[in-house]
Scaffold this motif. Structure first.
Motif, mmCIF file in Angstrom:
data_model
loop_
_atom_site.group_PDB
_atom_site.id
_atom_site.type_symbol
_atom_site.label_atom_id
_atom_site.label_comp_id
_atom_site.label_asym_id
_atom_site.label_seq_id
_atom_site.Cartn_x
_atom_site.Cartn_y
_atom_site.Cartn_z
ATOM 1 N N CYS A 69 0.696 -1.188 -0.142
ATOM 2 C CA CYS A 69 0.171 0.011 -0.033
ATOM 3 C C CYS A 69 0.740 1.265 0.038
ATOM 4 N N VAL A 70 2.054 1.087 0.373
ATOM 5 C CA VAL A 70 2.984 2.348 0.153
ATOM 6 C C VAL A 70 2.924 3.113 -1.252
ATOM 7 N N PRO A 71 2.914 2.313 -2.329
ATOM 8 C CA PRO A 71 2.739 3.064 -3.606
ATOM 9 C C PRO A 71 1.406 3.753 -3.633
ATOM 10 N N GLY A 72 0.440 3.209 -3.270
ATOM 11 C CA GLY A 72 -0.878 3.790 -3.457
ATOM 12 C C GLY A 72 -0.809 5.250 -2.371
ATOM 13 N N VAL A 73 -0.329 4.831 -1.286
ATOM 14 C CA VAL A 73 -0.533 6.380 -0.256
ATOM 15 C C VAL A 73 0.387 7.537 -0.991
ATOM 16 N N VAL A 74 1.561 6.874 -1.505
ATOM 17 C CA VAL A 74 2.564 7.976 -2.253
ATOM 18 C C VAL A 74 1.790 8.699 -3.338
ATOM 19 N N PHE A 75 1.016 7.889 -4.118
ATOM 20 C CA PHE A 75 0.302 8.239 -5.178
ATOM 21 C C PHE A 75 -0.711 9.435 -4.934
ATOM 22 N N ILE A 76 -1.307 9.114 -3.719
ATOM 23 C CA ILE A 76 -2.467 10.092 -3.269
ATOM 24 C C ILE A 76 -1.821 11.416 -2.874
ATOM 25 N N ILE A 77 -0.781 11.046 -1.932
ATOM 26 C CA ILE A 77 0.150 12.364 -1.601
ATOM 27 C C ILE A 77 0.568 13.141 -2.677
ATOM 28 N N MET A 78 1.199 12.530 -3.663
ATOM 29 C CA MET A 78 1.783 13.282 -4.881
ATOM 30 C C MET A 78 0.465 13.754 -5.705
ATOM 31 N N LEU A 79 -0.473 13.444 -5.461
ATOM 32 C CA LEU A 79 -1.575 14.007 -6.298
ATOM 33 C C LEU A 79 -2.047 15.210 -5.710
ATOM 34 N N GLU A 80 -2.096 15.257 -4.333
ATOM 35 C CA GLU A 80 -2.481 16.418 -3.554
ATOM 36 C C GLU A 80 -1.401 17.503 -3.867
ATOM 37 N N ILE A 81 -0.090 16.957 -3.598
ATOM 38 C CA ILE A 81 0.921 18.219 -3.762
ATOM 39 C C ILE A 81 1.025 18.641 -5.148
ATOM 40 N N LEU A 82 1.025 17.838 -6.071
ATOM 41 C CA LEU A 82 1.189 18.392 -7.383
ATOM 42 C C LEU A 82 -0.323 18.953 -8.114
ATOM 43 N N ALA A 83 -1.426 18.529 -7.813
ATOM 44 C CA ALA A 83 -2.661 19.129 -8.409
ATOM 45 C C ALA A 83 -3.649 19.663 -7.693
ATOM 46 N N GLN A 84 -3.534 19.451 -6.243
ATOM 47 C CA GLN A 84 -4.440 20.013 -5.016
ATOM 48 C C GLN A 84 -5.738 19.796 -6.056
ATOM 49 N N PRO A 85 -6.284 18.757 -6.246
ATOM 50 C CA PRO A 85 -7.542 18.420 -6.580
ATOM 51 C C PRO A 85 -8.619 18.448 -5.505
ATOM 52 N N GLY A 86 -9.809 18.684 -5.676
ATOM 53 C CA GLY A 86 -10.856 18.797 -4.753
ATOM 54 C C GLY A 86 -11.057 17.432 -3.993
ATOM 55 N N LEU A 87 -11.781 17.326 -2.855
ATOM 56 C CA LEU A 87 -11.957 16.203 -2.185
ATOM 57 C C LEU A 87 -12.716 14.980 -2.923
ATOM 58 N N TRP A 88 -13.466 15.549 -3.912
ATOM 59 C CA TRP A 88 -14.330 14.266 -4.839
ATOM 60 C C TRP A 88 -13.237 13.656 -5.713
ATOM 61 N N VAL A 89 -12.061 14.171 -6.032
ATOM 62 C CA VAL A 89 -11.203 13.633 -6.926
ATOM 63 C C VAL A 89 -10.404 12.538 -6.173
ATOM 64 N N HIS A 90 -9.993 13.077 -4.949
ATOM 65 C CA HIS A 90 -9.340 11.985 -3.873
ATOM 66 C C HIS A 90 -10.129 10.693 -3.716
ATOM 67 N N LEU A 91 -11.452 11.018 -3.490
ATOM 68 C CA LEU A 91 -12.550 9.789 -3.169
ATOM 69 C C LEU A 91 -12.527 8.949 -4.422
ATOM 70 N N ALA A 92 -12.564 9.539 -5.921
ATOM 71 C CA ALA A 92 -12.712 9.006 -7.017
ATOM 72 C C ALA A 92 -11.592 8.255 -7.331
ATOM 73 N N VAL A 93 -10.403 8.833 -7.051
ATOM 74 C CA VAL A 93 -9.187 8.220 -7.715
ATOM 75 C C VAL A 93 -8.427 7.318 -6.413
ATOM 76 N N GLY A 94 -8.407 8.202 -5.100
ATOM 77 C CA GLY A 94 -7.618 7.683 -4.352
ATOM 78 C C GLY A 94 -8.313 6.123 -3.519
ATOM 79 N N VAL A 95 -9.387 6.266 -3.422
ATOM 80 C CA VAL A 95 -10.169 4.776 -2.957
ATOM 81 C C VAL A 95 -9.898 3.681 -3.751
ATOM 82 N N PRO A 96 -10.055 3.687 -5.119
ATOM 83 C CA PRO A 96 -9.813 2.631 -5.657
ATOM 84 C C PRO A 96 -8.411 2.135 -5.957
ATOM 85 N N VAL A 97 -7.416 3.141 -6.066
ATOM 86 C CA VAL A 97 -6.036 3.010 -5.777
ATOM 87 C C VAL A 97 -5.491 2.258 -4.514
#
Length: 141
Positions: A69-97
């Motif tokens: 799960c380390v790659p999944g968490v790193v992906f979600i953190i990098m998504l927040e740092i680089l794109a700063q998307p809304g919460l719905w993007v984190h839920l739509a992308v992060g949960v499946p990852v």
């Protein structure tokens, strides 16, 4: 035809990496370890190997938590740092990852640990065996 117990010495030694991740019997390589997604069968339907020895306990979950799960968490953190998307993007992308990186590796890892237990004849040490090992098989008492 000989019973499986009598044929114990006639099986080619298989690597846990050849059988376990694919859910195959660690002795014959043909039968199946699992009855369901993570439920271990009572025995191999091909060679009759009894799976009573199979007890990976929390091992698969620990490996998933530490490594998969380390790659999944790193992906979600990098998504927040680089794109700063809304919460719905984190839920739509992060949960499946996170589901993909945590649930999918459980079965291959559990199969690998069961196959490794068989190949290495691993078992829980009883207090008598542990005492004998620590004290040189009772010599010098």
């Amino acid at each position: 035809m000989q019973p499986a117990a009598e044929m114990e010495g006639h099986w080619k030694r298989l690597s846990p990496m050849e059988t376990g991740p694919f859910g195959r019997c660690p002795r014959c390589g043909e039968g199946h370890i699992f009855r369901g997604f993570l439920t271990v069968r009572d025995h191999c339907e091909i060679c009759g190997l009894n799976y009573d020895f199979a007890d990976p306990a929390d091992g698969p979950a620990v490996f998933v938590q530490l490594f998969a799960c380390v790659p999944g968490v790193v992906f979600i953190i990098m998504l927040e740092i680089l794109a700063q998307p809304g919460l719905w993007v984190h839920l739509a992308v992060g949960v499946p990852v996170l589901i993909l990186t945590t649930v999918l590796p459980l079965r291959p890892i559990k199969g690998w640990l069961i196959a490794a237990q068989y190949v290495n004849k691993a078992q829980e040490a009883g207090t008598a065996q542990l005492w004998a090992k620590l004290h040189g098989n009772g010599a010098g008492d």
